[in-house]
Scaffold this motif. Structure first.
Motif, PDB file in Angstrom:
ATOM      1  N   VAL A  99       5.940 -26.581  15.684  1.00  0.00           N
ATOM      2  CA  VAL A  99       6.349 -27.363  14.522  1.00  0.00           C
ATOM      3  C   VAL A  99       7.835 -27.152  14.272  1.00  0.00           C
ATOM      4  CG1 VAL A  99       6.124 -27.616  12.020  1.00  0.00           C
ATOM      5  CG2 VAL A  99       4.081 -27.345  13.425  1.00  0.00           C
ATOM      6  N   ASP A 100       8.556 -28.256  14.133  1.00  0.00           N
ATOM      7  CA  ASP A 100       9.960 -28.189  13.722  1.00  0.00           C
ATOM      8  C   ASP A 100       9.972 -27.947  12.223  1.00  0.00           C
ATOM      9  OD1 ASP A 100      12.577 -28.567  12.975  1.00  0.00           O
ATOM     10  OD2 ASP A 100      12.774 -30.582  13.804  1.00  0.00           O
ATOM     11  N   SER A 101      10.336 -26.734  11.813  1.00  0.00           N
ATOM     12  CA  SER A 101      10.270 -26.369  10.393  1.00  0.00           C
ATOM     13  C   SER A 101      11.196 -27.221   9.534  1.00  0.00           C
ATOM     14  CB  SER A 101      10.623 -24.887  10.218  1.00  0.00           C
ATOM     15  OG  SER A 101      11.935 -24.614  10.703  1.00  0.00           O
ATOM     16  N   GLY A 102      12.236 -27.797  10.138  1.00  0.00           N
ATOM     17  CA  GLY A 102      13.165 -28.611   9.356  1.00  0.00           C
ATOM     18  C   GLY A 102      12.616 -29.979   9.004  1.00  0.00           C
ATOM     19  N   THR A 103      11.815 -30.558   9.903  1.00  0.00           N
ATOM     20  CA  THR A 103      11.301 -31.916   9.682  1.00  0.00           C
ATOM     21  C   THR A 103       9.790 -31.974   9.533  1.00  0.00           C
ATOM     22  OG1 THR A 103      11.066 -32.351  12.052  1.00  0.00           O
ATOM     23  CG2 THR A 103      13.197 -32.870  11.048  1.00  0.00           C
ATOM     24  N   ASN A 104       9.098 -30.860   9.808  1.00  0.00           N
ATOM     25  CA  ASN A 104       7.624 -30.797   9.806  1.00  0.00           C
ATOM     26  C   ASN A 104       7.005 -31.624  10.927  1.00  0.00           C
ATOM     27  OD1 ASN A 104       7.265 -29.029   7.594  1.00  0.00           O
ATOM     28  ND2 ASN A 104       7.627 -30.712   6.173  1.00  0.00           N
ATOM     29  N   GLN A 105       7.805 -32.101  11.876  1.00  0.00           N
ATOM     30  CA  GLN A 105       7.257 -32.841  12.995  1.00  0.00           C
ATOM     31  C   GLN A 105       6.597 -31.879  13.985  1.00  0.00           C
ATOM     32  OE1 GLN A 105      10.051 -35.458  14.859  1.00  0.00           O
ATOM     33  NE2 GLN A 105      10.052 -36.885  13.157  1.00  0.00           N
ATOM     34  N   VAL A 106       5.472 -32.324  14.539  1.00  0.00           N
ATOM     35  CA  VAL A 106       4.779 -31.545  15.561  1.00  0.00           C
ATOM     36  C   VAL A 106       5.350 -31.953  16.920  1.00  0.00           C
ATOM     37  CG1 VAL A 106       2.568 -30.986  16.628  1.00  0.00           C
ATOM     38  CG2 VAL A 106       2.700 -31.404  14.158  1.00  0.00           C
ATOM     39  N   LEU A 107       5.968 -30.993  17.609  1.00  0.00           N
ATOM     40  CA  LEU A 107       6.587 -31.246  18.902  1.00  0.00           C
ATOM     41  C   LEU A 107       5.658 -30.749  20.000  1.00  0.00           C
ATOM     42  CD1 LEU A 107      10.142 -29.860  18.018  1.00  0.00           C
ATOM     43  CD2 LEU A 107       9.288 -32.187  17.679  1.00  0.00           C
ATOM     44  N   PHE A 108       5.636 -31.450  21.114  1.00  0.00           N
ATOM     45  CA  PHE A 108       4.799 -30.994  22.229  1.00  0.00           C
ATOM     46  C   PHE A 108       5.407 -31.429  23.556  1.00  0.00           C
ATOM     47  CE2 PHE A 108       3.275 -35.066  20.733  1.00  0.00           C
ATOM     48  CZ  PHE A 108       2.999 -35.797  21.886  1.00  0.00           C
ATOM     49  N   ILE A 109       5.296 -30.531  24.529  1.00  0.00           N
ATOM     50  CA  ILE A 109       5.786 -30.780  25.879  1.00  0.00           C
ATOM     51  C   ILE A 109       4.735 -30.245  26.856  1.00  0.00           C
ATOM     52  CG2 ILE A 109       7.583 -30.256  27.582  1.00  0.00           C
ATOM     53  CD1 ILE A 109       9.577 -29.985  25.342  1.00  0.00           C
ATOM     54  N   PRO A 110       4.365 -31.016  27.889  1.00  0.00           N
ATOM     55  CA  PRO A 110       3.357 -30.534  28.857  1.00  0.00           C
ATOM     56  C   PRO A 110       3.718 -29.170  29.420  1.00  0.00           C
ATOM     57  CG  PRO A 110       3.818 -32.858  29.222  1.00  0.00           C
ATOM     58  CD  PRO A 110       4.814 -32.384  28.194  1.00  0.00           C
TER      59      PRO A 110
END
Length: 248
Positions: free
Chosen positions: A120-131
């Motif tokens: 989780v990007d704490s600045g934007t709350n976006q959930v990031l994911f990479i294989p």
């Protein structure tokens, strides 16, 4: 020294200004965030504003990053701040790890068919994911370059920043999906690594034209020099004195 992906003169200020970020504001960012932008990384979470179709002025917060189009021109991608992170599909233990800023290994939030590192990007709350194979390859390079053991790499894969000695220097590496490589290595201990994962912004960040101010919630706002209060002028004098080695 890291090769810059973009030149300063390539920054598309015309696009950014449409969202309330003019050239003075961007140029007044501290050196580290500004250099990160030129390296193709995400900016700090910055305030933006724009006019909606009905004429209302909409205010929000977002990161942005520069991208190069196929024709060589430079454009902007925005990563807007969300109200909350959508992590309900994970176990309570995994949710706790994500809230702490750690990476976990889990099925892709997009289709569930691919194992990914999730963070989780704490600045934007976006959930990031990479294989995982993509990050796994980068971890192999990290292992070879810093002579890390399999056990140390496994610790990093588990989401924990790993601190080790490289010569006489303390170095920490870990998974950071906000970085364009998915991993990040910094001089210093794990706490410094965590702090560096933030936005590189102090409470008061004075530039040539104004100052970026961070409030108690970590939100940034820009104040032009013409609008400085007496308090901000006093703080600027103290910062200048400290940087000049002058004691008051």
């Amino acid at each position: 020294m890291e090769q810059k992906a973009f030149k300063e003169e390539e920054i598309p200020y015309g696009i950014l200004e449409q969202f309330g970020l003019n050239q003075e504001m961007v140029e007044d960012l501290p050196m580290v965030p500004f250099e990160n932008i030129l390296a193709g990384r995400r900016s700090p979470v910055l305030p933006i504003s724009f006019k909606a179709e009905d004429g209302r002025i909409i205010s929000s917060r977002t990161r942005f990053m520069l991208i190069r189009q196929d024709d060589g021109t430079v454009d902007v991608l925005f990563a807007p701040q969300l109200e909350h992170s959508d992590i309900a599909q994970y176990s309570q233990e995994q949710q706790n790890q994500l809230k702490e800023g750690k990476a976990i290994v889990a099925p892709s939030p997009k289709d569930g068919s691919t194992q990914c590192f999730v963070q989780v990007d704490s600045g934007t709350n976006q959930v990031l994911f990479i294989p995982t194979p993509v990050i796994g390859r980068n971890l192999r390079v990290l292992m070879d370059n810093h002579r890390l053991s399999s056990a140390e790499i496994q610790m990093i894969q588990a989401g924990e920043p790993m601190t080790f000695m490289e010569g006489a220097e303390t170095v920490t590496s870990g998974i950071d999906l906000t970085d364009k490589t998915g991993t990040r290595t910094e001089l210093g201990d794990a706490q410094r690594w965590i702090n560096e994962r933030q936005d590189g912004m102090d409470s008061y960040n004075f530039g040539l034209y104004g100052c970026w101010v961070k409030d108690e919630n970590g939100d940034l706002s820009y104040i032009h020099e013409d609008d400085y209060t007496e308090e901000i002028w006093d703080i600027q004098k103290k910062v200048v004195a400290q940087n000049s080695g002058i004691k008051r």
